[in-house]
Design a protein around this motif. Structure first.
Motif, PDB file in Angstrom:
ATOM      1  N   ASP A 139       9.886  15.407  -2.792  1.00 53.08           N
ATOM      2  CA  ASP A 139       9.607  14.301  -1.879  1.00 53.08           C
ATOM      3  C   ASP A 139      10.967  13.686  -1.606  1.00 53.08           C
ATOM      4  N   ASP A 197      10.831   8.756  -1.191  1.00 52.83           N
ATOM      5  CA  ASP A 197       9.523   8.187  -1.547  1.00 52.83           C
ATOM      6  C   ASP A 197       9.574   6.672  -1.346  1.00 52.83           C
ATOM      7  N   GLY A 198       8.499   6.154  -0.727  1.00 50.73           N
ATOM      8  CA  GLY A 198       8.430   4.705  -0.511  1.00 50.73           C
ATOM      9  C   GLY A 198       9.043   4.316   0.821  1.00 50.73           C
ATOM     10  N   SER A 199       8.965   5.259   1.785  1.00 53.88           N
ATOM     11  CA  SER A 199       9.655   5.037   3.089  1.00 53.88           C
ATOM     12  C   SER A 199       9.308   3.702   3.741  1.00 53.88           C
ATOM     13  N   ASN A 232      -2.860  -0.844  -5.558  1.00 49.37           N
ATOM     14  CA  ASN A 232      -2.986  -1.572  -4.292  1.00 49.37           C
ATOM     15  C   ASN A 232      -4.407  -2.133  -4.197  1.00 49.37           C
ATOM     16  N   TYR A 282       3.004  -4.454  -7.979  1.00 45.88           N
ATOM     17  CA  TYR A 282       2.835  -3.304  -7.081  1.00 45.88           C
ATOM     18  C   TYR A 282       3.945  -3.332  -6.042  1.00 45.88           C
ATOM     19  N   LEU A 336       6.212   4.627  -5.125  1.00 46.54           N
ATOM     20  CA  LEU A 336       5.691   5.248  -6.350  1.00 46.54           C
ATOM     21  C   LEU A 336       6.768   5.358  -7.428  1.00 46.54           C
ATOM     22  N   TYR A 375      -3.551   5.161  -8.379  1.00 38.60           N
ATOM     23  CA  TYR A 375      -3.875   5.298  -6.970  1.00 38.60           C
ATOM     24  C   TYR A 375      -5.226   6.020  -6.893  1.00 38.60           C
ATOM     25  N   LYS A 415      -4.325   9.477  -2.246  1.00 38.85           N
ATOM     26  CA  LYS A 415      -3.255   9.510  -1.234  1.00 38.85           C
ATOM     27  C   LYS A 415      -2.063  10.327  -1.708  1.00 38.85           C
TER      28      LYS A 415
HETATM   29  P1  AHG Z   1       6.135   8.445   0.811  1.00 42.19           P
HETATM   30  O1  AHG Z   1       6.983   7.298   1.260  1.00 42.19           O
HETATM   31  O2  AHG Z   1       6.923   9.545   0.133  1.00 42.19           O
HETATM   32  O3  AHG Z   1       5.246   8.968   1.905  1.00 42.19           O
HETATM   33  O4  AHG Z   1       5.179   7.916  -0.371  1.00 42.19           O
HETATM   34  C1  AHG Z   1       4.539   6.713  -0.188  1.00 42.19           C
HETATM   35  C2  AHG Z   1       3.537   6.533  -1.293  1.00 42.19           C
HETATM   36  C3  AHG Z   1       4.129   6.036  -2.607  1.00 42.19           C
HETATM   37  O5  AHG Z   1       5.501   5.837  -2.573  1.00 42.19           O
HETATM   38  C4  AHG Z   1       3.429   4.726  -2.866  1.00 42.19           C
HETATM   39  O6  AHG Z   1       2.974   4.664  -4.191  1.00 42.19           O
HETATM   40  C5  AHG Z   1       2.240   4.761  -1.916  1.00 42.19           C
HETATM   41  O7  AHG Z   1       2.602   5.589  -0.841  1.00 42.19           O
HETATM   42  C6  AHG Z   1       1.904   3.398  -1.405  1.00 42.19           C
HETATM   43  O8  AHG Z   1       0.711   3.567  -0.650  1.00 42.19           O
HETATM   44  P2  AHG Z   1      -0.069   2.258  -0.099  1.00 42.19           P
HETATM   45  O9  AHG Z   1       0.875   1.603   0.871  1.00 42.19           O
HETATM   46  O10 AHG Z   1      -1.308   2.826   0.524  1.00 42.19           O
HETATM   47  O11 AHG Z   1      -0.372   1.403  -1.302  1.00 42.19           O
END
Ligand code: AHG
Ligand code: MN
Ligand code: MN
Ligand code: MN
Length: 332
Positions: A117, A120-122, A212, A243, A247, A263, A273
């Motif tokens: 990945d 992550d957390g974009s 979340n 939160y 991730l 999650y 997800k």
């Molecule tokens: P990514 O940015 O690689 O697509 O991952 C996003 C993931 C993870 O980083 C995080 O735990 C989760 O999406 C958050 O999802 P919600 O905004 O639905 O809580």
């Protein structure tokens, strides 16, 4: 004297050679250097994101149906470039690419598959909140045992290494090769990841839960009951909610402080997800190596037989105490 990640991985291999007599090859450390180089390239961009044109949407949708951020694309290109140059790489699998990138290398040379990945957390990039990179390393099956495709879809317990980089107040690299979990901090003065945490252990119990809660109405009932149990002292202590929505950041806090990250399945994402191959599997490997537990809420993450490279899974990871209670609760 300092220990860099390259020195550490070579030491680990010499220990493995002594312990198992198994010929440890230097290719793995060369491979890891591809990841750390790409991480330093991403880190440099993140550090000055507001001053250069790397914030915001790239203007395309990825296979996940997400709007790609510019830094998603940059991080992906950095990893594909740095790892593609390593001739020990047979295939690269990325969240950002629909299909694996394969290199026509003979199985004797192209021994490893890296799944990642890239960023992550974009959703947190533009608000200057921690983001990360997650990676998982699989060994290619001998041709008589399986194709390259089958090598990519191995169970999580077949990973030979897993790790992540967390771009935060400091940039840290955490990884395991199955012989404990080690943390390194990027020393900007020398541009190297330097050993900062030996044999990391997740506390038996923590005081944070991380989920979340906006999705609570659509979780399977057991999750609501479980969190109510935590909130009302069911495990004998008070909990706080944390939160971050990245991730890697939520996991890193859970690794250091204990507690539980969840999650669960939701109505929008009934299979969960998070992605199995490049989010749940690598973090589950690290969690177990640090004495923690990682499940789908029902079964062990690392025991799942993957069917597709982007398949999703419910993901519950954390300290023994919180996870035993989750398993005890019928979460469906
Ligand atoms: P990514 O940015 O690689 O697509 O991952 C996003 C993931 C993870 O980083 C995080 O735990 C989760 O999406 C958050 O999802 P919600 O905004 O639905 O809580
Ligand atoms: Mn994404
Ligand atoms: Mn992610
Ligand atoms: Mn991502």
């Amino acid at each position: 004297m300092i220990t860099t990640v390259q020195q550490h991985i070579l030491q680990q291999q010499q220990d493995m050679l002594k312990a198992t007599g198994r010929e440890a090859t230097g290719t793995f450390s060369w491979l890891l250097s591809g990841i750390t180089l790409a991480a330093k390239m991403v880190e440099a961009k993140i550090r000055s994101a507001g001053l250069i044109d790397v914030l915001g949407a790239f203007g395309a949708e990825n296979v996940q149906g997400e709007q790609q951020q510019k830094l998603d694309v940059y991080a992906n290109q950095a990893l594909l470039h740095c790892l593609g140059l390593r001739d020990s790489v047979a295939a690269l699998v990325s969240e950002e690419d629909e299909e694996p990138v394969t290199f026509n290398r003979d199985p004797e040379t192209g021994k490893y598959i890296i799944v990642f990945d890239p960023l992550d957390g974009s959703s947190n990039i533009d608000v200057n909140v921690n983001v990360g990179t997650i990676f998982s390393v699989l060994r290619r099956l001998p041709p008589e045992h399986g194709t390259l495709e089958e090598s990519i879809l191995q169970h999580g317990f077949r990973q030979v290494a897993a790790g992540y980089v967390l771009y935060g107040p400091s940039t840290v690299l955490v990884y395991t090769t199955g012989n404990g979990v080690y943390g390194f901090t990027l020393d900007p003065a020398i541009g190297a990841f330097v050993l900062s945490n030996e044999r990391m252990q997740m506390p038996e119990q923590g005081s944070y839960y991380s989920v979340n809660e906006a999705n609570a109405a659509s979780w399977p009932e057991g999750y609501r009951a479980y969190l109510e149990m935590l909130r009302t002292g069911g495990l004998g202590r008070e909990y706080s909610s944390r939160y971050i929505g990245s991730l890697v950041a939520d996991f890193h806090r859970t690794l250091l402080k204990g507690g539980v990250f969840l999650y669960p399945p939701t109505s929008k994402q009934p299979k969960g997800k998070l992605r199995l191959l490049y989010e749940a599997n690598p973090l589950a490997f690290i969690a177990e190596q640090a004495g923690g537990v990682a499940t789908t809420g029902v079964g062990r993450i690392l025991d799942i037989k993957p069917e597709g490279i982007h398949q999703r899974t419910p993901f519950c990871v954390g300290s023994k105490r919180e996870m035993e209670a989750l398993r005890a609760e019928p979460v469906w």
